[in-house]
Design a protein around this motif. Structure first.
Motif, PDB file in Angstrom:
ATOM      1  N   LEU A   1       0.831  -1.206   0.000  1.00  0.00           N
ATOM      2  CA  LEU A   1       0.000   0.000   0.000  1.00  0.00           C
ATOM      3  C   LEU A   1       0.866   1.257   0.000  1.00  0.00           C
ATOM      4  CD1 LEU A   1      -2.905  -0.907   2.464  1.00  0.00           C
ATOM      5  CD2 LEU A   1      -2.985  -0.782  -0.031  1.00  0.00           C
ATOM      6  N   LEU A   2       1.943   1.236   0.784  1.00  0.00           N
ATOM      7  CA  LEU A   2       2.842   2.394   0.808  1.00  0.00           C
ATOM      8  C   LEU A   2       3.521   2.577  -0.544  1.00  0.00           C
ATOM      9  CD1 LEU A   2       4.463   2.049   4.347  1.00  0.00           C
ATOM     10  CD2 LEU A   2       2.837   3.785   3.587  1.00  0.00           C
ATOM     11  N   SER A   3       3.878   1.461  -1.182  1.00  0.00           N
ATOM     12  CA  SER A   3       4.498   1.535  -2.500  1.00  0.00           C
ATOM     13  C   SER A   3       3.529   2.111  -3.528  1.00  0.00           C
ATOM     14  CB  SER A   3       4.962   0.140  -2.931  1.00  0.00           C
ATOM     15  OG  SER A   3       5.499   0.178  -4.240  1.00  0.00           O
ATOM     16  N   GLU A   4       2.288   1.643  -3.487  1.00  0.00           N
ATOM     17  CA  GLU A   4       1.271   2.173  -4.396  1.00  0.00           C
ATOM     18  C   GLU A   4       1.028   3.654  -4.121  1.00  0.00           C
ATOM     19  OE1 GLU A   4      -0.582   1.008  -6.937  1.00  0.00           O
ATOM     20  OE2 GLU A   4       0.408  -0.942  -6.978  1.00  0.00           O
ATOM     21  N   ASN A   5       1.011   4.003  -2.840  1.00  0.00           N
ATOM     22  CA  ASN A   5       0.799   5.403  -2.474  1.00  0.00           C
ATOM     23  C   ASN A   5       1.910   6.281  -3.043  1.00  0.00           C
ATOM     24  OD1 ASN A   5      -0.711   7.378  -0.479  1.00  0.00           O
ATOM     25  ND2 ASN A   5       1.472   7.734  -0.202  1.00  0.00           N
ATOM     26  N   ASP A   6       3.158   5.824  -2.908  1.00  0.00           N
ATOM     27  CA  ASP A   6       4.288   6.601  -3.415  1.00  0.00           C
ATOM     28  C   ASP A   6       4.218   6.759  -4.930  1.00  0.00           C
ATOM     29  OD1 ASP A   6       5.230   6.899  -0.873  1.00  0.00           O
ATOM     30  OD2 ASP A   6       6.831   5.403  -1.046  1.00  0.00           O
TER      31      ASP A   6
END
Length: 283
Positions: A39-44
């Motif tokens: 999720l953090l990767s997608e957010n970035d």
């Protein structure tokens, strides 16, 4: 994942982990950690897209963070009143519920998009991306993103902004930077708000607040101001003008800037939420 506030899964990214979402199924025994990292990767990824969008249109995006009631909306009202004839301003408002803050901004004559996050205690890049579809970015010099009132998680999610500003009201206590290092370490500028109340408060020392900030190895400037009384606003406006000028120079040189994101804030909040959840279950 954070069971208490649901801050890792938001209305903006829920499609990735529900039904047949991209990250519905993960490795056994690693599901929570894997999903969080994904999720953090997608957010970035979405944040980078947002930043490219701002840069393409020459807009400066600023993320305002603080605890609830520190004066973010009042500061925006005063800023709009003073600068709306000098710059084109737009605002994205983040709150758990209601359109109250967005209505206050619209009453000042500038576009404001309200994001209601439900249980999520911060905005994420997906939410901001969706809001951008409702704004004409080609006509914006400054986009203010007023994040949800919270002193942990907002510092950990890149929204695509260029600068982070952390507000600290003098009614909160001068030890807040020491207690919430993640939030204040992320700041490109710290605003000490409601400074007119210093005359009647004997338990807030601006020098101690700045010392606590410097103890975090932060070189962020500090401005004392009062949006209601107009104190210190000239210095704040000059900071904004210099940032807009710098953004225009970056755009001309095909450059960009990413603020100081603090990913450990998610882990700290997750641990803190589980701790409170554990305590509650034994009360």
């Amino acid at each position: 994942m954070c069971d208490t506030c649901g801050c890792n899964v938001t209305s903006g990214n829920a499609h990735l982990v529900t039904n047949d979402g991209k990250y519905t199924r993960t490795e056994d025994g690693k599901s929570a950690i894997t999903v969080l990292k994904n999720l953090l990767s997608e957010n970035d990824h979405v944040a980078a897209h947002n930043r490219e969008h701002f840069d393409r249109h020459g807009a400066l995006a600023i993320n305002l963070m603080s605890s609830p009631g520190s004066g973010k909306t009042a500061l925006l009202e005063a800023t709009i009143e003073a600068l709306k004839n000098e710059f084109s301003i737009a605002v994205i408002e983040g709150d758990l519920e209601t359109e109250n803050d967005a209505e206050r901004i619209r009453n000042k004559g500038v576009p404001a998009i309200q994001i209601t996050t439900g249980n999520a205690c911060h905005l994420d890049a997906h939410m901001v991306h969706d809001a951008l579809h409702k704004l004409d970015s080609s006509k914006i010099d400054i986009l203010f993103i007023e994040n949800v009132g919270n002193l942990v998680c907002p510092a950990s999610f890149d929204l695509g902004q260029h600068r982070n500003i952390t507000l600290l009201s003098v009614t909160e206590g001068d030890d807040k930077p020491a207690k919430y290092p993640v939030m204040f370490r992320a700041a490109d500028l710290m605003l000490l708000t409601k400074s007119d109340l210093l005359a009647v408060l004997d338990d807030f020392d601006p020098a101690k607040a700045e010392h606590a900030l410097r103890h975090l190895a932060s070189e962020a400037p500090v401005i004392e101001l009062s949006a209601r009384k107009g104190l210190g606003l000239a210095q704040w406006f000059e900071w904004l003008r210099s940032e807009i000028k710098a953004q225009r120079e970056r755009v001309a040189n095909n450059e960009t800037i990413r603020p100081n994101i603090q990913p450990e804030g998610v882990e700290l909040h997750q641990a803190d939420s589980h701790h409170h959840h554990h305590d509650h279950s034994h009360s």
